[in-house]
Write a protein that holds these residues in place. Structure first.
Motif, mmCIF file in Angstrom:
data_model
loop_
_atom_site.group_PDB
_atom_site.id
_atom_site.type_symbol
_atom_site.label_atom_id
_atom_site.label_comp_id
_atom_site.label_asym_id
_atom_site.label_seq_id
_atom_site.Cartn_x
_atom_site.Cartn_y
_atom_site.Cartn_z
ATOM 1 N N ILE A 171 14.620 -2.613 -3.599
ATOM 2 C CA ILE A 171 15.424 -2.643 -4.789
ATOM 3 C C ILE A 171 15.021 -4.627 -4.362
ATOM 4 C CG2 ILE A 171 17.408 -2.454 -4.098
ATOM 5 C CD1 ILE A 171 18.287 -4.474 -2.430
ATOM 6 N N ASP A 172 14.402 -5.467 -5.144
ATOM 7 C CA ASP A 172 13.734 -6.430 -5.757
ATOM 8 C C ASP A 172 13.788 -7.280 -3.969
ATOM 9 O OD1 ASP A 172 12.995 -5.723 -7.691
ATOM 10 O OD2 ASP A 172 14.031 -7.144 -8.987
ATOM 11 N N ALA A 173 14.723 -7.484 -3.908
ATOM 12 C CA ALA A 173 14.740 -8.306 -1.803
ATOM 13 C C ALA A 173 14.035 -7.101 -1.204
ATOM 14 C CB ALA A 173 16.180 -8.628 -1.763
ATOM 15 N N GLY A 222 1.323 -3.635 10.298
ATOM 16 C CA GLY A 222 0.937 -4.858 10.517
ATOM 17 C C GLY A 222 0.816 -5.849 8.851
ATOM 18 N N GLN A 223 0.739 -5.116 7.229
ATOM 19 C CA GLN A 223 0.769 -6.180 6.564
ATOM 20 C C GLN A 223 2.216 -6.048 5.721
ATOM 21 O OE1 GLN A 223 -1.679 -3.048 4.759
ATOM 22 N NE2 GLN A 223 -2.673 -5.481 3.987
ATOM 23 N N GLN A 224 2.637 -7.688 4.991
ATOM 24 C CA GLN A 224 4.117 -7.557 4.889
ATOM 25 C C GLN A 224 3.774 -7.727 3.599
ATOM 26 O OE1 GLN A 224 6.258 -9.322 6.467
ATOM 27 N NE2 GLN A 224 6.184 -8.886 8.693
ATOM 28 N N PHE A 225 5.473 -7.086 2.429
ATOM 29 C CA PHE A 225 4.715 -6.387 1.609
ATOM 30 C C PHE A 225 7.007 -7.005 0.893
ATOM 31 C CE2 PHE A 225 1.502 -3.894 2.574
ATOM 32 C CZ PHE A 225 0.291 -4.258 1.375
ATOM 33 N N GLN A 226 6.734 -7.693 -0.096
ATOM 34 C CA GLN A 226 8.310 -7.961 -0.762
ATOM 35 C C GLN A 226 8.235 -7.650 -1.972
ATOM 36 O OE1 GLN A 226 10.304 -11.434 0.577
ATOM 37 N NE2 GLN A 226 12.282 -10.702 0.053
ATOM 38 N N GLY A 227 9.076 -6.853 -2.294
ATOM 39 C CA GLY A 227 10.155 -6.478 -3.507
ATOM 40 C C GLY A 227 9.208 -5.162 -4.567
ATOM 41 N N LYS A 228 10.509 -4.642 -4.999
ATOM 42 C CA LYS A 228 9.921 -2.865 -4.964
ATOM 43 C C LYS A 228 8.790 -2.994 -6.312
ATOM 44 C CE LYS A 228 13.455 -0.902 -7.712
ATOM 45 N NZ LYS A 228 14.258 -0.539 -8.284
ATOM 46 N N ALA A 229 7.743 -3.809 -6.806
ATOM 47 C CA ALA A 229 7.206 -3.279 -7.371
ATOM 48 C C ALA A 229 6.073 -3.900 -5.824
ATOM 49 C CB ALA A 229 6.538 -4.583 -8.209
ATOM 50 N N ALA A 230 5.429 -4.357 -5.340
ATOM 51 C CA ALA A 230 4.284 -4.673 -4.399
ATOM 52 C C ALA A 230 4.258 -3.898 -2.903
ATOM 53 C CB ALA A 230 5.590 -6.127 -3.612
ATOM 54 N N ILE A 231 6.098 -2.619 -3.212
ATOM 55 C CA ILE A 231 5.850 -1.861 -2.246
ATOM 56 C C ILE A 231 5.462 -0.796 -2.504
ATOM 57 C CG2 ILE A 231 7.915 0.054 -0.726
ATOM 58 C CD1 ILE A 231 9.521 -2.934 -0.113
ATOM 59 N N VAL A 232 6.052 -0.130 -3.609
ATOM 60 C CA VAL A 232 5.323 0.851 -4.789
ATOM 61 C C VAL A 232 3.532 0.781 -5.074
ATOM 62 C CG1 VAL A 232 5.745 2.159 -6.679
ATOM 63 C CG2 VAL A 232 8.058 1.196 -5.518
ATOM 64 N N GLU A 233 3.390 -0.317 -5.284
ATOM 65 C CA GLU A 233 1.694 -0.165 -5.380
ATOM 66 C C GLU A 233 1.331 0.330 -3.165
ATOM 67 O OE1 GLU A 233 -0.640 -3.721 -6.322
ATOM 68 O OE2 GLU A 233 0.732 -4.350 -7.463
ATOM 69 N N LYS A 234 1.484 -0.450 -2.774
ATOM 70 C CA LYS A 234 0.781 -0.297 -1.957
ATOM 71 C C LYS A 234 1.283 0.755 -1.219
ATOM 72 C CE LYS A 234 -0.773 -0.731 2.310
ATOM 73 N NZ LYS A 234 -2.079 -0.542 2.621
ATOM 74 N N LEU A 235 2.236 1.863 -1.351
ATOM 75 C CA LEU A 235 2.582 3.288 -0.895
ATOM 76 C C LEU A 235 1.401 4.084 -1.650
ATOM 77 C CD1 LEU A 235 6.318 3.468 -0.340
ATOM 78 C CD2 LEU A 235 4.247 2.766 1.296
ATOM 79 N N SER A 236 1.779 4.138 -2.823
ATOM 80 C CA SER A 236 0.530 4.160 -4.268
ATOM 81 C C SER A 236 -0.132 3.917 -3.870
ATOM 82 C CB SER A 236 1.253 4.036 -5.534
ATOM 83 O OG SER A 236 2.570 3.929 -5.673
ATOM 84 N N SER A 237 -0.870 3.580 -3.561
ATOM 85 C CA SER A 237 -2.283 3.169 -3.441
ATOM 86 C C SER A 237 -2.881 3.729 -1.971
ATOM 87 C CB SER A 237 -2.651 1.618 -3.399
ATOM 88 O OG SER A 237 -2.071 0.611 -2.283
ATOM 89 N N LEU A 238 -2.148 4.024 -0.990
ATOM 90 C CA LEU A 238 -2.780 4.488 0.564
ATOM 91 C C LEU A 238 -4.469 5.094 -0.224
ATOM 92 C CD1 LEU A 238 0.662 5.120 2.343
ATOM 93 C CD2 LEU A 238 -1.279 3.209 1.912
ATOM 94 N N ASN A 263 14.470 -2.606 4.100
ATOM 95 C CA ASN A 263 13.290 -3.650 4.961
ATOM 96 C C ASN A 263 12.736 -2.034 6.031
ATOM 97 O OD1 ASN A 263 15.870 -5.524 6.133
ATOM 98 N ND2 ASN A 263 13.669 -6.655 6.425
ATOM 99 N N GLU A 264 11.831 -2.577 6.424
ATOM 100 C CA GLU A 264 11.241 -0.501 6.388
ATOM 101 C C GLU A 264 9.363 -1.579 7.173
ATOM 102 O OE1 GLU A 264 8.847 3.140 4.315
ATOM 103 O OE2 GLU A 264 9.671 1.447 3.567
ATOM 104 N N VAL A 265 9.206 -0.699 8.694
ATOM 105 C CA VAL A 265 8.270 -1.105 9.109
ATOM 106 C C VAL A 265 8.040 0.183 10.075
ATOM 107 C CG1 VAL A 265 7.305 -1.838 11.677
ATOM 108 C CG2 VAL A 265 9.476 -2.959 10.648
#
Length: 125
Positions: free
Chosen positions: A34-36, A43-59, A116-118
């Motif tokens: 969700i957006d929250a 160690g890198q922090q990301f918040q929000g659905k869009a930022a998380i998907v962007e990070k995971l997609s760019s691995l 939340n995910e780590v």
């Protein structure tokens, strides 16, 4: 599975679904956030659905395969589920690496989402 507490059933189903999506097409993981939502990835922090998907997609790998060694699930006092996963992953032609991942799951609009995910690779220096 019916003899396990409901939080273990939900946690285990979520973990299975998450890694199936991640291994097949991680761009589709947006549906579980969700957006929250917050992600800490090595160690890198990301918040929000869009930022998380962007990070995971760019691995930086083309294909990945997760193998789950163990998973534990607990109910929280605020009706969430805490899930801890230990396993191994193999990305492209790299060596097999161990990892740990923790999820906090919450029922949101009739579905379980990850708030939340780590994630950490099990590297020892």
């Amino acid at each position: 599975m019916g003899d396990k507490p409901i939080w273990e059933q939900i946690g285990s189903s979520f973990v299975q679904h998450y890694y199936q999506l991640f291994d097949a097409d991680r761009t589709q993981l947006g549906a579980i956030y969700i957006d929250a939502s917050c992600l800490t990835w090595e160690g890198q922090q990301f918040q929000g659905k869009a930022a998380i998907v962007e990070k995971l997609s760019s691995l930086p790998f083309q294909k990945i395969q997760h193998s789950i060694t163990a998973q534990d699930h607990q109910p929280t006092p605020d009706s969430c589920i805490l899930s801890m996963v230990v396993g191994q992953l193999k990305a492209d032609d790299d060596q097999v690496l161990g990892f740990q991942q923790t999820f906090l799951l919450k029922s949101f609009q009739g579905a379980w989402v990850c708030t939340n995910e780590v994630f950490r690779l099990a590297l020892h220096n």
